[in-house]
Enzyme design. Structure first.
Site, PDB file in Angstrom:
ATOM      1  N   GLU A  35       1.803 -11.661 -15.159  1.00 39.90           N
ATOM      2  CA  GLU A  35       2.722 -11.170 -14.268  1.00 39.90           C
ATOM      3  C   GLU A  35       2.568 -10.473 -13.799  1.00 39.90           C
ATOM      4  O   GLU A  35       1.993  -9.114 -14.247  1.00 39.90           O
ATOM      5  CB  GLU A  35       3.199 -10.608 -16.487  1.00 39.90           C
ATOM      6  CG  GLU A  35       4.443 -10.132 -16.447  1.00 39.90           C
ATOM      7  CD  GLU A  35       4.484  -8.317 -15.788  1.00 39.90           C
ATOM      8  OE1 GLU A  35       5.081  -7.771 -14.974  1.00 39.90           O
ATOM      9  OE2 GLU A  35       4.283  -7.371 -16.781  1.00 39.90           O
ATOM     10  N   GLU A  69       6.591  -2.753  -3.569  1.00 42.91           N
ATOM     11  CA  GLU A  69       6.323  -1.776  -4.893  1.00 42.91           C
ATOM     12  C   GLU A  69       6.290  -0.178  -4.577  1.00 42.91           C
ATOM     13  O   GLU A  69       5.061  -0.396  -4.424  1.00 42.91           O
ATOM     14  CB  GLU A  69       5.709  -2.383  -5.809  1.00 42.91           C
ATOM     15  CG  GLU A  69       6.181  -2.975  -7.148  1.00 42.91           C
ATOM     16  CD  GLU A  69       5.460  -3.962  -7.983  1.00 42.91           C
ATOM     17  OE1 GLU A  69       5.773  -3.729  -9.333  1.00 42.91           O
ATOM     18  OE2 GLU A  69       4.583  -4.065  -7.889  1.00 42.91           O
ATOM     19  N   CYS A 101       6.794  -2.641 -13.062  1.00 41.22           N
ATOM     20  CA  CYS A 101       7.298  -3.665 -12.399  1.00 41.22           C
ATOM     21  C   CYS A 101       8.872  -4.515 -12.075  1.00 41.22           C
ATOM     22  O   CYS A 101       8.785  -4.698 -11.241  1.00 41.22           O
ATOM     23  CB  CYS A 101       6.119  -5.045 -13.195  1.00 41.22           C
ATOM     24  SG  CYS A 101       6.957  -4.972 -14.995  1.00 41.22           S
ATOM     25  N   LYS A 105      -9.294  -5.980 -22.149  1.00 46.31           N
ATOM     26  CA  LYS A 105     -10.040  -4.826 -21.176  1.00 46.31           C
ATOM     27  C   LYS A 105      -8.641  -3.781 -20.783  1.00 46.31           C
ATOM     28  O   LYS A 105      -8.488  -4.407 -19.454  1.00 46.31           O
ATOM     29  CB  LYS A 105     -10.972  -5.675 -19.779  1.00 46.31           C
ATOM     30  CG  LYS A 105     -11.505  -4.319 -19.523  1.00 46.31           C
ATOM     31  CD  LYS A 105     -11.071  -3.513 -18.526  1.00 46.31           C
ATOM     32  CE  LYS A 105     -10.238  -4.362 -17.493  1.00 46.31           C
ATOM     33  NZ  LYS A 105      -9.438  -3.153 -16.816  1.00 46.31           N
TER      34      LYS A 105
END
Length: 486
Positions: free
Chosen positions: A258, A389, A292, A182
């Site tokens: 992750e 982040e 990331c 997906k």
């Protein structure tokens, strides 16, 4: 300039389920836009739960035959995929840039990186092995037999639309698992093209299924609730990862997660500043900072802070911003308006708390989701950008005076994905390697991603490893057989 959309025919902008490309059961579609212009470039099928379960039906039907396929044959198909991606690199890269926004040079790099996962795991496919040993007490033998875990569900992000799928699909196929991917709603086209390429090289129907949808929560939840699903791999935010882990626990699924990062990049006074500057530019600006493992916080030791900051700000300010398909562009568009708004808010918050902007800091007028490379100094500890982040081209610089001080600051986060240290002192580097709470660490290097290395974090940055020999183990169960032999 050729149209990148020509690489993906309209009939292949639908769901890939089993041996067919088909519309969503409801007939619904959703738009994919070019983030540099805001214009729609394609309509793709918008799956719902019934489509997701149809993909699981196909993956389940194909599972036994694929698991029984000789490892050499699986390896050959992965190698063929690697070659096809390499041969078609330019057209794939242009499609990535069109739907994701990154500069074309970055997209070419992603194709090369993504293709390498297929080459690496083609080599691993023929090296999956168990062991045979004498029981320590004697009287019987111990045999361990690795087996594919079963149908796998993959939820992939928009920032690396080819590579993140490749990093999951390649080891799963090497191990003998079937897959349902997906992809992110912002960037489904690249994954559909990968499925088409794998169909063309001869991967059997039902082994690689792709379900595009804007109703991710409902579709993925239904897949995780079905007992035929045996593995979930997700790349994305920690917040979403927590939700998926709770759902996966009901069926005790194998998981690889992750998740988010808050990487510290540490420049010591004894570092080679040329090396540190090159590394910092890569670690901060690779993929427009939408990574990331991007350097989220840059700590510079006080004796070199002024020089490093001036030179880094100069290099950031010299970067060219524009459409990723245009010549000479270094920084493309961010993925969507929400990303720009979030980053603009983080900068405003830091400035309100006393930070100073040296470069950038204001979004430009005009169409597209752009934000300029930005450098801030005097960023206070309570600024949101040091806790959250950033996921964009914004670099806060903070000074430090001792290793213990910067180690404590770097570790003061729930995340633990990656970090970077620049020093010419080997003992100092090793102390950082042992003391920093990260799953990955670059020493005098800003680029650490490699298909042959184990990618993954600690703390709330994830579970499991992707890439390397460890990556294929994530898709294998182990059966222990005790054989009586006096």
């Amino acid at each position: 300039m050729s149209d990148p959309m020509n690489v993906l025919a309209p009939e292949h902008r639908r769901l890939r389920i089993g041996d067919a490309w088909r519309d969503a059961a409801s007939g619904a579609t959703f738009a994919v836009e070019d983030p540099a212009t805001g214009k729609t470039i394609a309509e793709v099928a918008d799956a719902d739960v019934v489509d997701g379960l149809a993909a699981l039906d196909a993956a389940s039907r194909a599972m036994a035959a694929w698991a029984a396929t000789p490892p050499r044959r699986r390896s050959e198909l992965l190698t063929a995929t690697y070659r096809a991606l390499t041969e078609r690199s330019e057209e794939i890269a242009r499609l990535i840039t069109l739907e994701m926004g990154k500069p074309l040079a970055e997209a070419r790099g992603e194709v090369a990186y993504g293709a390498e996962f297929f080459r690496w795991f083609a080599e691993e496919a023929v090296r999956v092995e168990g062991r045979y040993s004498i029981a320590p007490a004697g009287g019987y033998r111990i045999l361990t037999v690795p087996k594919p875990v079963g149908p796998c569900v993959f939820v992939t992000p928009w920032n690396f639309p080819l590579a993140m799928g490749a990093r999951k699909i390649a080891p799963a196929l090497a191990a003998g698992c079937t897959t349902i991917t997906k992809p992110a709603g912002q960037t489904p086209l690249t994954m559909l093209l990968l499925a088409r390429i794998m169909e063309e090289v001869g991967v059997p129907p039902g082994v690689v299924n792709v379900v595009t949808t804007k109703r991710s929560g409902a579709v993925v939840s239904a897949l995780l609730a079905d007992s035929r699903t045996r593995k979930l791999s997700f790349t994305g935010s920690t917040e979403v990862g927590r939700v998926l882990l709770r759902q996966a626990s009901d069926n005790v699924l194998r998981t690889s997660m992750e998740l988010g990062g808050n990487a510290a990049l540490i420049v010591c006074a004894d570092a080679d500043l040329d090396v540190a500057l090159d590394g910092a530019m890569v670690a901060k600006m690779r993929n427009i900072g939408e990574s990331c493992i991007a350097a989220n916080r840059i700590y510079v030791e006080e004796p070199v802070r002024e020089e490093f900051t001036a030179r880094f700000a100069e290099r950031m300010g010299a970067l060219s911003v524009g459409h990723g398909l245009d010549d000479g562009v270094n920084v493309g568009a961010l993925i969507d308006e929400a990303s720009v708004t979030t980053i603009d808010g983080l900068v405003a918050d830091a400035v309100d708390r006393g930070a100073r902007v040296l470069v950038g800091g204001e979004r430009p007028d005009g169409p597209g989701h752009f934000y300029p490379p930005t450098v801030l100094v005097d960023v206070p500890e309570d600024a949101r950008m040091l806790q959250e982040e950033i996921f964009g081209p914004v670099a806060p610089i903070i000074s430090f005076t001792s290793d213990d001080e910067v180690m404590a600051k770097a570790n003061d986060t729930e995340h633990g994905l990656a970090g970077y240290v620049f020093t010419r002192d080997l003992q100092r580097a090793l102390r950082f390697a042992e003391g920093l709470d990260t799953g990955m660490l670059g020493i005098n290097r800003g680029l650490i991603s490699d298909p042959s290395a184990p990618f993954g974090g600690v703390k709330q940055s994830g579970i499991g490893k992707e890439g390397s020999h460890e990556g294929v183990l994530e898709y294998l169960d182990l059966t222990y057989v005790a054989i009586d032999l006096p």
